[in-house]
Design a protein around this motif. Structure first.
Motif, mmCIF file in Angstrom:
data_model
loop_
_atom_site.group_PDB
_atom_site.id
_atom_site.type_symbol
_atom_site.label_atom_id
_atom_site.label_comp_id
_atom_site.label_asym_id
_atom_site.label_seq_id
_atom_site.Cartn_x
_atom_site.Cartn_y
_atom_site.Cartn_z
ATOM 1 N N GLU A 283 -8.090 101.357 47.088
ATOM 2 C CA GLU A 283 -7.967 102.004 48.395
ATOM 3 C C GLU A 283 -9.153 102.918 48.624
ATOM 4 O OE1 GLU A 283 -4.305 103.691 49.681
ATOM 5 O OE2 GLU A 283 -3.131 102.377 48.392
ATOM 6 N N CYS A 284 -9.503 103.077 49.874
ATOM 7 C CA CYS A 284 -10.594 103.967 50.279
ATOM 8 C C CYS A 284 -10.034 105.263 50.839
ATOM 9 C CB CYS A 284 -11.411 103.335 51.406
ATOM 10 S SG CYS A 284 -12.520 102.046 50.912
ATOM 11 N N GLY B 78 -11.151 107.577 54.048
ATOM 12 C CA GLY B 78 -12.013 107.500 55.222
ATOM 13 C C GLY B 78 -13.028 108.629 55.235
ATOM 14 N N CYS C 91 -15.045 105.094 52.721
ATOM 15 C CA CYS C 91 -15.329 104.031 53.677
ATOM 16 C C CYS C 91 -15.534 104.623 55.064
ATOM 17 C CB CYS C 91 -14.192 103.014 53.713
ATOM 18 S SG CYS C 91 -14.038 102.091 52.162
ATOM 19 N N THR D 4 -16.036 104.293 59.382
ATOM 20 C CA THR D 4 -15.259 103.700 60.463
ATOM 21 C C THR D 4 -15.665 102.253 60.686
ATOM 22 O OG1 THR D 4 -16.825 104.628 62.048
ATOM 23 C CG2 THR D 4 -14.824 105.903 61.626
ATOM 24 N N ASP D 5 -16.842 101.877 60.181
ATOM 25 C CA ASP D 5 -17.311 100.495 60.273
ATOM 26 C C ASP D 5 -16.843 99.653 59.079
ATOM 27 O OD1 ASP D 5 -18.821 101.633 58.265
ATOM 28 O OD2 ASP D 5 -20.766 101.165 59.169
ATOM 29 N N ASN D 6 -15.961 100.224 58.238
ATOM 30 C CA ASN D 6 -15.413 99.592 57.036
ATOM 31 C C ASN D 6 -16.452 99.330 55.954
ATOM 32 O OD1 ASN D 6 -12.714 99.658 57.505
ATOM 33 N ND2 ASN D 6 -12.650 97.659 58.495
ATOM 34 N N LYS D 7 -17.625 99.943 56.064
ATOM 35 C CA LYS D 7 -18.642 99.811 55.022
ATOM 36 C C LYS D 7 -18.541 100.992 54.072
ATOM 37 C CE LYS D 7 -21.865 96.908 57.463
ATOM 38 N NZ LYS D 7 -23.197 96.749 58.002
ATOM 39 N N LYS E 138 -19.517 104.055 52.015
ATOM 40 C CA LYS E 138 -20.446 105.157 52.259
ATOM 41 C C LYS E 138 -20.758 105.942 50.994
ATOM 42 C CE LYS E 138 -20.443 104.257 56.622
ATOM 43 N NZ LYS E 138 -21.547 103.548 57.220
ATOM 44 N N HIS F 259 -19.593 92.525 52.372
ATOM 45 C CA HIS F 259 -19.508 93.961 52.652
ATOM 46 C C HIS F 259 -18.087 94.468 52.462
ATOM 47 C CE1 HIS F 259 -23.553 94.445 54.105
ATOM 48 N NE2 HIS F 259 -23.423 93.359 54.838
ATOM 49 N N THR F 260 -17.207 93.624 51.922
ATOM 50 C CA THR F 260 -15.803 93.983 51.783
ATOM 51 C C THR F 260 -15.509 94.486 50.377
ATOM 52 O OG1 THR F 260 -15.236 92.252 53.379
ATOM 53 C CG2 THR F 260 -13.437 93.112 52.008
#
Length: 138
Positions: free
Chosen positions: A13-14, A16, A39, A41-44, A46, A108-109
């Protein structure tokens, strides 16, 4: 030798990037982990947030964990490993960057995390010994 996908712990889990450090700490507690990927907001990915980051960069610095975001603690691009990368690359990457946890990405997932414990369970003793030695030196 095994791949990251075979060694990793899935279901990571990330936190945000806009979530508070307090929320991140509660998530870590609930999941029983000492680090979470950050992660956007673009799901990448960070960066990574560790329990040590919370103690040293927030609490130790006198900051309010409810008023500080996880994204504020992200430092540059996260060190990652590809899901199909071989174990040798995991060892090289962990050693080179002196990290104990590697987010595993497929494209990128985010698909999982490889920690030193995963390496210890999956690889021969000499490889694990070299990794632990490398991570234990300055």
């Amino acid at each position: 030798m095994a791949t990251a996908r075979e060694i990793m712990t899935g279901g990571t889990e990330c936190v945000g990037e806009k979530e508070s450090v307090l929320e991140a700490a509660k998530k870590m507690t609930g999941l029983g982990v000492g680090a979470l990927p950050i992660c956007g907001t673009d799901n990448k990915l960070k960066g990574m947030l560790t329990d040590r980051d919370i103690v040293t960069k927030v609490l130790g610095a006198g900051k309010d964990p409810a008023g500080c975001t996880a994204g504020e603690l992200a430092q540059g691009e996260a060190v990652t490993i590809g899901a199909d990368d071989r174990a040798e690359e995991i060892l090289r990457t962990m050693t080179r960057h002196k990290v104990r946890r590697l987010p595993v990405i497929d494209g990128h997932t985010l698909v999982g995390m490889v920690a030193t414990a995963d390496v210890a369970r999956s690889l021969p003793d000499p490889d694990v010994g070299y990794l632990i030695e490398a991570l234990s030196t300055d």
